[in-house]
Structure formats: structure tokens, C-alpha cells
Design a protein around this motif. Structure first.
Motif, mmCIF file in Angstrom:
data_model
loop_
_atom_site.group_PDB
_atom_site.id
_atom_site.type_symbol
_atom_site.label_atom_id
_atom_site.label_comp_id
_atom_site.label_asym_id
_atom_site.label_seq_id
_atom_site.Cartn_x
_atom_site.Cartn_y
_atom_site.Cartn_z
ATOM 1 N N GLY A 21 0.797 -1.221 0.000
ATOM 2 C CA GLY A 21 0.000 0.000 0.000
ATOM 3 C C GLY A 21 0.830 1.271 0.000
ATOM 4 N N PRO A 22 0.203 2.396 0.291
ATOM 5 C CA PRO A 22 0.907 3.679 0.221
ATOM 6 C C PRO A 22 1.952 3.876 1.310
ATOM 7 C CG PRO A 22 -1.372 3.992 0.907
ATOM 8 C CD PRO A 22 -1.211 2.549 0.554
ATOM 9 N N GLY A 23 1.890 3.147 2.401
ATOM 10 C CA GLY A 23 2.868 3.302 3.484
ATOM 11 C C GLY A 23 3.957 2.254 3.461
ATOM 12 N N ASP A 24 4.154 1.576 2.342
ATOM 13 C CA ASP A 24 5.102 0.466 2.247
ATOM 14 C C ASP A 24 6.504 0.884 2.684
ATOM 15 O OD1 ASP A 24 5.900 -2.144 1.644
ATOM 16 O OD2 ASP A 24 6.617 -1.528 -0.329
ATOM 17 N N GLY A 25 7.061 0.140 3.635
ATOM 18 C CA GLY A 25 8.405 0.395 4.118
ATOM 19 C C GLY A 25 8.494 1.422 5.227
ATOM 20 N N ARG A 26 7.428 2.119 5.512
ATOM 21 C CA ARG A 26 7.437 3.150 6.554
ATOM 22 C C ARG A 26 7.407 2.483 7.924
ATOM 23 N NH1 ARG A 26 2.709 7.694 7.244
ATOM 24 N NH2 ARG A 26 3.527 8.609 9.136
ATOM 25 N N ALA B 43 -5.321 4.720 4.603
ATOM 26 C CA ALA B 43 -5.012 3.328 4.283
ATOM 27 C C ALA B 43 -5.081 2.523 5.577
ATOM 28 C CB ALA B 43 -3.626 3.218 3.665
ATOM 29 N N LEU B 44 -5.729 1.381 5.539
ATOM 30 C CA LEU B 44 -5.894 0.534 6.710
ATOM 31 C C LEU B 44 -4.855 -0.580 6.702
ATOM 32 C CD1 LEU B 44 -7.556 -0.194 9.229
ATOM 33 C CD2 LEU B 44 -9.012 -1.567 7.750
ATOM 34 N N TYR B 45 -4.189 -0.778 7.835
ATOM 35 C CA TYR B 45 -3.185 -1.830 7.993
ATOM 36 C C TYR B 45 -3.561 -2.712 9.175
ATOM 37 C CZ TYR B 45 -0.150 0.511 4.691
ATOM 38 O OH TYR B 45 0.377 1.059 3.558
ATOM 39 N N ARG B 46 -3.370 -4.011 8.995
ATOM 40 C CA ARG B 46 -3.643 -5.006 10.041
ATOM 41 C C ARG B 46 -2.368 -5.808 10.306
ATOM 42 N NH1 ARG B 46 -8.606 -4.110 11.681
ATOM 43 N NH2 ARG B 46 -10.187 -3.847 10.098
ATOM 44 N N THR C 265 10.658 -5.566 15.109
ATOM 45 C CA THR C 265 9.597 -4.659 14.682
ATOM 46 C C THR C 265 8.399 -5.455 14.181
ATOM 47 O OG1 THR C 265 11.254 -3.038 14.029
ATOM 48 C CG2 THR C 265 9.057 -2.752 13.132
ATOM 49 N N LEU C 266 7.194 -5.114 14.676
ATOM 50 C CA LEU C 266 5.976 -5.769 14.195
ATOM 51 C C LEU C 266 5.719 -5.394 12.744
ATOM 52 C CD1 LEU C 266 3.594 -5.227 17.222
ATOM 53 C CD2 LEU C 266 4.410 -7.407 16.376
ATOM 54 N N VAL C 267 5.183 -6.327 11.967
ATOM 55 C CA VAL C 267 4.877 -6.079 10.562
ATOM 56 C C VAL C 267 3.362 -6.030 10.396
ATOM 57 C CG1 VAL C 267 5.119 -6.923 8.209
ATOM 58 C CG2 VAL C 267 6.966 -7.271 9.842
ATOM 59 N N TYR C 268 2.882 -4.926 9.818
ATOM 60 C CA TYR C 268 1.466 -4.747 9.523
ATOM 61 C C TYR C 268 1.319 -4.696 8.016
ATOM 62 C CZ TYR C 268 -0.130 -3.761 14.283
ATOM 63 O OH TYR C 268 -0.484 -3.874 15.596
ATOM 64 N N GLU C 269 0.327 -5.419 7.476
ATOM 65 C CA GLU C 269 0.146 -5.460 6.022
ATOM 66 C C GLU C 269 -1.071 -4.649 5.601
ATOM 67 O OE1 GLU C 269 -0.045 -9.551 5.002
ATOM 68 O OE2 GLU C 269 -1.783 -9.942 6.239
ATOM 69 N N TYR C 270 -1.037 -4.179 4.375
ATOM 70 C CA TYR C 270 -2.077 -3.320 3.803
ATOM 71 C C TYR C 270 -3.367 -4.090 3.676
ATOM 72 C CZ TYR C 270 -4.302 -0.191 0.408
ATOM 73 O OH TYR C 270 -5.153 0.644 -0.242
ATOM 74 N N ASP C 271 -4.465 -3.485 4.152
ATOM 75 C CA ASP C 271 -5.770 -4.147 4.131
ATOM 76 C C ASP C 271 -6.799 -3.368 3.316
ATOM 77 O OD1 ASP C 271 -7.476 -6.247 4.872
ATOM 78 O OD2 ASP C 271 -8.293 -5.083 6.519
#
Length: 95
Positions: free
Chosen positions: A24-29, A68-71, A87-93
Motif C-alpha cells: 500500500g501507500p505506506g510500504d516500508g514506513r 489506508a488501513l493496515y492489520r 519490529t511488528l509487521v502490519y500489512e495493507y488491508d
């Protein structure tokens, strides 16, 4: 290990959670959440850029707040997935 300073890299109790976004739009942030309890989901605001001339020509419309929603990404056992540095990983939803 005889010195307390040698233990510090192994144990941190600072009540913060580091979260990295995948896709998503926040990839890598990466952000730091202010509590030690990770959230169930995160909404990141999306920068929509400057309005176009077509948008400015007509009457003003409702303000649309885009996010953008991340879970949390879960591993094979259903636990939150972490990077090598913890670091926890959240993926684009979706949006």
C-alpha cells in the motif's frame, strides 16, 4: 555477561511498539506506537496532493478523508509477525 549494560540490548521495557508497514501507500514506513500494547489496526492518512482545476471549478463538496488501513501480519501459528529486529509487521488491508 557480568555487566548490566550487556543485558540492555536483550531486554527493553520502554512501553513503545515499533511497527513497519508492508504494501500500500505506506510500504516500508516505520512508526513508533506510544504504548507497549500493539493496536488491532492502524489507519495511515493518504496525501491526496493539490486539488486540480476541475475540482476547484465547481461548488465545494464534502471533504473526503482518505486513509489506508493496515492489520497485523500473522505467522503460521497465528502470532503477530516480526522482522529480525523485533519490529511488528502490519500489512495493507485496503482503504
Amino acid at each position: 555477561m557480568n555487566d548490566v549494560g550487556e543485558l540492555l540490548p536483550l531486554y527493553r521495557d520502554d512501553d513503545r511498539t515499533r511497527i513497519r508497514f508492508a504494501g500500500g501507500p505506506g510500504d516500508g514506513r516505520t512508526i513508533t506506537w506510544a504504548t507497549g500494547e500493539p493496536p488491532f489496526g492502524v489507519e495511515l492518512p493518504i496525501n491526496q496532493g493539490l486539488p486540480t482545476l476541475a475540482e476547484l471549478d465547481g461548488p465545494p463538496g464534502p471533504v473526503v478523508r482518505a486513509a489506508a488501513l493496515y492489520r497485523p501480519r500473522l505467522d503460521g501459528l497465528g502470532h503477530p509477525s516480526r522482522d529480525d529486529d523485533g519490529t511488528l509487521v502490519y500489512e495493507y488491508d485496503g482503504q
